[in-house]
Design an enzyme around this catalytic site. Structure first.
Site, PDB file in Angstrom:
ATOM      1  N   GLU A  11       5.823 -29.190  -2.999  1.00  0.00           N
ATOM      2  CA  GLU A  11       7.225 -29.022  -3.046  1.00  0.00           C
ATOM      3  C   GLU A  11       7.814 -28.471  -1.651  1.00  0.00           C
ATOM      4  O   GLU A  11       9.018 -28.456  -1.553  1.00  0.00           O
ATOM      5  CB  GLU A  11       7.418 -28.028  -4.187  1.00  0.00           C
ATOM      6  CG  GLU A  11       8.943 -28.021  -4.670  1.00  0.00           C
ATOM      7  CD  GLU A  11       9.218 -27.180  -6.133  1.00  0.00           C
ATOM      8  OE1 GLU A  11       9.325 -28.074  -6.947  1.00  0.00           O
ATOM      9  OE2 GLU A  11       9.446 -25.926  -5.908  1.00  0.00           O
ATOM     10  N   HIS A  13     -17.840 -36.592 -11.621  1.00  0.00           N
ATOM     11  CA  HIS A  13     -18.243 -37.378 -12.751  1.00  0.00           C
ATOM     12  C   HIS A  13     -16.834 -38.196 -13.001  1.00  0.00           C
ATOM     13  O   HIS A  13     -16.842 -38.974 -14.393  1.00  0.00           O
ATOM     14  CB  HIS A  13     -18.578 -36.843 -14.129  1.00  0.00           C
ATOM     15  CG  HIS A  13     -20.217 -36.274 -14.019  1.00  0.00           C
ATOM     16  ND1 HIS A  13     -21.392 -37.070 -13.980  1.00  0.00           N
ATOM     17  CD2 HIS A  13     -20.355 -35.116 -13.541  1.00  0.00           C
ATOM     18  CE1 HIS A  13     -22.324 -36.313 -13.532  1.00  0.00           C
ATOM     19  NE2 HIS A  13     -21.952 -34.904 -13.401  1.00  0.00           N
ATOM     20  N   GLY A  59      10.640 -19.978  -5.671  1.00  0.00           N
ATOM     21  CA  GLY A  59       9.886 -19.963  -7.019  1.00  0.00           C
ATOM     22  C   GLY A  59       8.425 -20.163  -7.020  1.00  0.00           C
ATOM     23  O   GLY A  59       7.592 -19.557  -7.701  1.00  0.00           O
ATOM     24  N   ARG A  60       7.937 -20.964  -6.100  1.00  0.00           N
ATOM     25  CA  ARG A  60       6.609 -21.425  -5.946  1.00  0.00           C
ATOM     26  C   ARG A  60       5.702 -20.228  -5.488  1.00  0.00           C
ATOM     27  O   ARG A  60       4.326 -20.399  -5.415  1.00  0.00           O
ATOM     28  CB  ARG A  60       6.305 -22.684  -5.309  1.00  0.00           C
ATOM     29  CG  ARG A  60       7.080 -22.993  -4.086  1.00  0.00           C
ATOM     30  CD  ARG A  60       7.167 -24.701  -3.785  1.00  0.00           C
ATOM     31  NE  ARG A  60       7.970 -24.758  -2.129  1.00  0.00           N
ATOM     32  CZ  ARG A  60       9.171 -24.626  -2.393  1.00  0.00           C
ATOM     33  NH1 ARG A  60       9.826 -24.730  -3.295  1.00  0.00           N
ATOM     34  NH2 ARG A  60       9.712 -24.821  -1.301  1.00  0.00           N
ATOM     35  N   LYS A 103      13.652 -17.732 -12.128  1.00  0.00           N
ATOM     36  CA  LYS A 103      14.397 -17.213 -11.134  1.00  0.00           C
ATOM     37  C   LYS A 103      15.930 -17.463 -11.248  1.00  0.00           C
ATOM     38  O   LYS A 103      16.561 -16.566 -11.253  1.00  0.00           O
ATOM     39  CB  LYS A 103      13.984 -18.034  -9.855  1.00  0.00           C
ATOM     40  CG  LYS A 103      14.402 -17.423  -8.794  1.00  0.00           C
ATOM     41  CD  LYS A 103      14.049 -17.834  -7.417  1.00  0.00           C
ATOM     42  CE  LYS A 103      14.713 -17.741  -6.089  1.00  0.00           C
ATOM     43  NZ  LYS A 103      14.654 -18.120  -4.931  1.00  0.00           N
ATOM     44  N   LYS A 122      17.346 -33.842 -12.116  1.00  0.00           N
ATOM     45  CA  LYS A 122      17.702 -33.153 -12.905  1.00  0.00           C
ATOM     46  C   LYS A 122      19.299 -33.571 -13.316  1.00  0.00           C
ATOM     47  O   LYS A 122      19.606 -33.388 -14.535  1.00  0.00           O
ATOM     48  CB  LYS A 122      17.869 -31.617 -12.344  1.00  0.00           C
ATOM     49  CG  LYS A 122      16.581 -30.796 -12.288  1.00  0.00           C
ATOM     50  CD  LYS A 122      16.807 -29.420 -11.691  1.00  0.00           C
ATOM     51  CE  LYS A 122      15.763 -28.976 -11.179  1.00  0.00           C
ATOM     52  NZ  LYS A 122      15.853 -27.470 -10.456  1.00  0.00           N
ATOM     53  N   GLU A 142      14.837 -26.584 -18.983  1.00  0.00           N
ATOM     54  CA  GLU A 142      13.730 -26.771 -19.893  1.00  0.00           C
ATOM     55  C   GLU A 142      13.421 -25.421 -20.559  1.00  0.00           C
ATOM     56  O   GLU A 142      13.189 -25.211 -21.562  1.00  0.00           O
ATOM     57  CB  GLU A 142      12.425 -27.312 -19.110  1.00  0.00           C
ATOM     58  CG  GLU A 142      12.501 -28.626 -18.691  1.00  0.00           C
ATOM     59  CD  GLU A 142      12.971 -28.931 -17.361  1.00  0.00           C
ATOM     60  OE1 GLU A 142      13.871 -27.946 -16.888  1.00  0.00           O
ATOM     61  OE2 GLU A 142      12.386 -29.646 -16.498  1.00  0.00           O
TER      62      GLU A 142
HETATM   63  O1  F6P Z   1      11.409 -27.679 -10.100  1.00  0.00           O
HETATM   64  C1  F6P Z   1      12.341 -27.066  -9.437  1.00  0.00           C
HETATM   65  C2  F6P Z   1      12.259 -25.616  -9.422  1.00  0.00           C
HETATM   66  O2  F6P Z   1      13.422 -25.121  -8.994  1.00  0.00           O
HETATM   67  C3  F6P Z   1      11.025 -25.029  -8.789  1.00  0.00           C
HETATM   68  O3  F6P Z   1      11.088 -24.815  -7.644  1.00  0.00           O
HETATM   69  C4  F6P Z   1      11.119 -23.700  -9.541  1.00  0.00           C
HETATM   70  O4  F6P Z   1       9.773 -23.019  -9.551  1.00  0.00           O
HETATM   71  C5  F6P Z   1      11.287 -24.297 -11.031  1.00  0.00           C
HETATM   72  O5  F6P Z   1      12.170 -25.253 -10.722  1.00  0.00           O
HETATM   73  C6  F6P Z   1      11.703 -23.164 -12.052  1.00  0.00           C
HETATM   74  O6  F6P Z   1      12.887 -22.425 -11.767  1.00  0.00           O
HETATM   75  P1  F6P Z   1      13.267 -21.245 -12.406  1.00  0.00           P
HETATM   76  O7  F6P Z   1      12.191 -20.266 -12.138  1.00  0.00           O
HETATM   77  O8  F6P Z   1      14.787 -20.840 -11.619  1.00  0.00           O
HETATM   78  O9  F6P Z   1      13.442 -21.378 -13.733  1.00  0.00           O
END
Ligand code: F6P
Length: 654
Positions: free
Chosen positions: A438, A469, A351-352, A291, A594, A297
């Site tokens: 979240e 199990h 995002g979620r 987003k 972060k 990462e």
């Molecule tokens: O972990 C925090 C967060 O902002 C989430 O809310 C989001 O889904 C994820 O990082 C990934 O963010 P992006 O889509 O901006 O890479």
């Protein structure tokens, strides 16, 4: 931070201060106590519990005056939009009602057919059975009253009306618009957003068709049969959940024949190895999903895979082999991706909550064809439409949300197990973990007031029967964990062996039915004695029962019902957040870790390349970091070269 929200809070604090001072009288507005009073009404602007405490501190003995003040504040506070729900009469009534429920046992409650009938609901083929919740008719009435006090209906309407209900980010919350039919009108900031949603969907339809039909070829002229979707959190978990659910569905499986979809989420190089194992650059399309297009990462993984592509095919290949999904099209371009190969979405999609945007639709359409993904969107919309229009007492996401609030806030159960009796739903729990935790794991109200009650629940889960199990021992005889059982009437796959009593899927579903009853009914001492269980084993073999669960039964697991299930949970989470009075749509809690990682990164590099000593960390971190750096001396710095994982996992399929 949005200015109007802050000033509303300030206004309200001012209002409370006036109310407090006028109620307590001039005695309390002397210079000595006024600042304390102001602090009270400012920080805890409508919390009567804190007011009582404060009054005690100030040595106010005039009980009647105090009581009058409290009741006046309560009235003022509840009249305000910013009141804490725990101060409402409905909350108090539910707290008292707990005593009544404590006097019941599900063993008896389940004998009451009328009660059970009332608690089994159905909409568009989805059956939700709440009869194993620790509730009676009166509980539902009281929970609906709580919903009324929380202005739940108004909050649902505000969401669908595109109001900026995510106040700390000044954003609307319109993921429902992502699955709205073409002719629906959903406005945000004075504009119908549905046409722009469909513009992107049409673009995905056409692009995925080109890739799948082979009319779009890679840099060496080969069709792109494999897709690696790079993204994390909401840019990964939702798409993975849906992919896992589609993978074994016959129509989807047929549509995906000869194609592979992989996800790369973790910045761990092992995940790079897993994602790229057995893939060839020539036949791979990379979709970078972020987003913000700034997530550390994802961006490192994107640079890694870009280098993997260009090292084999040259920089020109990026335009054929890499596309992006983001709201930040400027950064997409800077990364080197042609804006024509970018699929946008909007800041009103969290995002979620983004799996129904290009975040999920693009990779899924590439794998399964747009038609299947469209059915998924239709399923989600079916529940959204029900959510926005059905009366609260018959509204599935509302009732599910209210059950969670009841369990968490009144019955003291802070965890929830998500237990699909369907292997294709293996990734539901990890996805809902993010959607729910979240969203609702917050410590302050939407106005920034510290909450005197806990919000959110600890979600975990595994498909049945595997979970049985593993951790079911704890939920049968240890802690009380409300369970969501999810069952499917017609399995995606059939196995039936001649001579067996039931089919394999029947066997699975026998467990679905049995577990819910085992939790509810338990096993008594008398039953064990009748079975001649030795006295010394009786305490170990007894089951208290009275452990609540709910069951969701779907007719089948198709793209449509996967969409329904997703929207049920998404909307349920929103309901919970609205009742608790929090902002379910921001996620400030992920930021601190972060930024600290950034500090470690800078110092790690400086220590390696310039031999700079570590500074500013506590003793523990300094010791472990030093040990780590010493153990990593094999890394060739400051002149690194590109290193990729070898194809360590031939034949590995994710
Ligand atoms: O972990 C925090 C967060 O902002 C989430 O809310 C989001 O889904 C994820 O990082 C990934 O963010 P992006 O889509 O901006 O890479």
């Amino acid at each position: 931070m949005q200015a109007p929200a802050v000033s509303a809070v300030q206004q309200h604090r001012q209002h409370c201060l006036i109310a407090v001072t006028s109620a307590f009288g001039a005695r309390l507005t002397t210079p000595a106590v006024a600042p304390v009073l102001r602090l009270t009404s400012g920080l805890l602007h409508n919390s009567c519990w804190s007011l009582r405490r404060q009054a005690r501190k100030l040595g106010v003995n005039q009980r009647s005056r105090q009581a009058h003040a409290i009741s006046q504040i309560r009235t003022e506070a509840m009249a305000s939009e910013h009141a804490l729900i725990s101060e409402s009469a409905a909350w108090e009534a539910l707290k008292k009602h707990v005593k009544t429920i404590e006097g019941t046992h599900l063993r008896e409650l389940l004998q009451d057919q009328e009660r059970c009938e009332e608690l089994i609901k159905e909409y568009d083929g989805v059956v939700v059975d709440l009869s194993r919740q620790r509730v009676v008719h009166e509980t539902i009435i009281k929970l609906l009253k709580l919903a009324e006090e929380a202005k739940l209906k108004e909050k649902i309407d505000k969401m669908f009306d595109g109001e900026h209900i995510n106040v700390t980010e000044n954003r609307a919350v319109l993921h429902a618009a992502l699955r709205a039919p073409r002719d629906e009108v959903i406005n945000c900031d004075g504009q119908n957003v549905v046409p722009s949603v469909w513009e992107v969907l049409d673009k995905i339809n056409s692009f995925s068709d080109q890739i799948r039909s082979g009319s779009w070829l890679g840099a060496t002229g080969k069709p792109l049969t494999d897709v690696v979707a790079i993204g994390i959190g909401g840019s990964f978990l939702g798409p993975l959940f849906v992919h896992t659910a589609f993978q074994t569905e016959p129509t989807c499986a047929l549509a995906a024949k000869g194609r592979r979809l992989r996800f790369l989420a973790n910045v761990d190089p092992i995940d790079v190895a897993r994602a790229l194992a057995d893939l060839q650059q020539e036949t791979t399309l990379v979709v970078i999903v972020s987003k913000t297009f700034t997530t550390a990462e994802t961006m490192l993984n994107a640079r890694t895979v870009r280098t993997w592509i260009t090292s084999a095919l040259g920089t020109e290949a990026v335009s054929k082999h890499m596309v992006a999904v983001s709201t930040n099209l400027k950064l997409v371009k800077e990364f080197g991706i042609d804006p024509a190969n970018a699929f946008g979405f909007w800041d009103w999609v969290g995002g979620r909550y983004s799996v129904c945007s290009a975040v999920g639709v693009l990779p899924l359409a590439l794998q399964y064809g747009f038609g299947n993904v469209k059915k998924f969107l239709e399923g989600a919309w079916s529940i959204d439409d029900h959510f926005r229009s059905a009366p609260l007492g018959r509204n599935l996401p509302v009732l599910l949300g209210l059950m969670s609030v009841w369990n968490v806030s009144f019955l003291g159960c802070p965890a929830r197990a998500i237990l699909p009796y369907c292997q294709a739903l293996a990734k539901l729990a990890p996805h809902i973990q993010q959607v729910s935790m979240e969203s609702n794991g917050k410590g302050v109200s939407i106005d920034g007031v510290p909450l005197p009650y806990g919000t959110g629940e600890v979600d975990f889960g595994e498909p049945g029967t595997n979970g049985q199990h593993s951790f079911y021992q704890l939920i049968h005889q240890g802690r009380v964990v409300p369970c969501d059982f999810i069952g499917i009437i017609k399995s995606q796959q059939s196995v039936y062996l001649k001579g067996e009593q039931v089919s394999n899927h029947d066997e699975l579903m026998c467990n679905f039915f049995a577990q819910a009853d085992a939790l509810a009914f338990g096993k008594t001492r008398e039953e064990l004695l009748a079975e001649k269980v030795p006295e010394e084993l009786i305490p170990h073999k007894m089951f208290s029962g009275n452990r609540q669960s709910l069951s969701i039964l779907l007719p089948n697991l198709t793209p449509y019902t996967v969409g329904q299930l997703l929207a049920l949970y998404e909307n349920r989470v929103a309901v919970q957040g609205w009742i608790w009075g929090i902002n379910s749509f921001d996620q400030w809690g992920v930021e601190l870790g972060k930024s600290l990682a950034g500090k470690v990164r800078t110092q790690m590099n400086a220590a390696r390349t310039k031999g700079k000593p570590l500074s500013g960390f506590n003793y523990s971190t300094t010791t472990l970091l030093t040990r780590y750096l010493q153990g990593k001396t094999q890394l060739l710095y400051p002149d690194p070269h590109d290193v990729f994982p070898t194809n360590i996992l031939p034949g590995h399929e994710k």
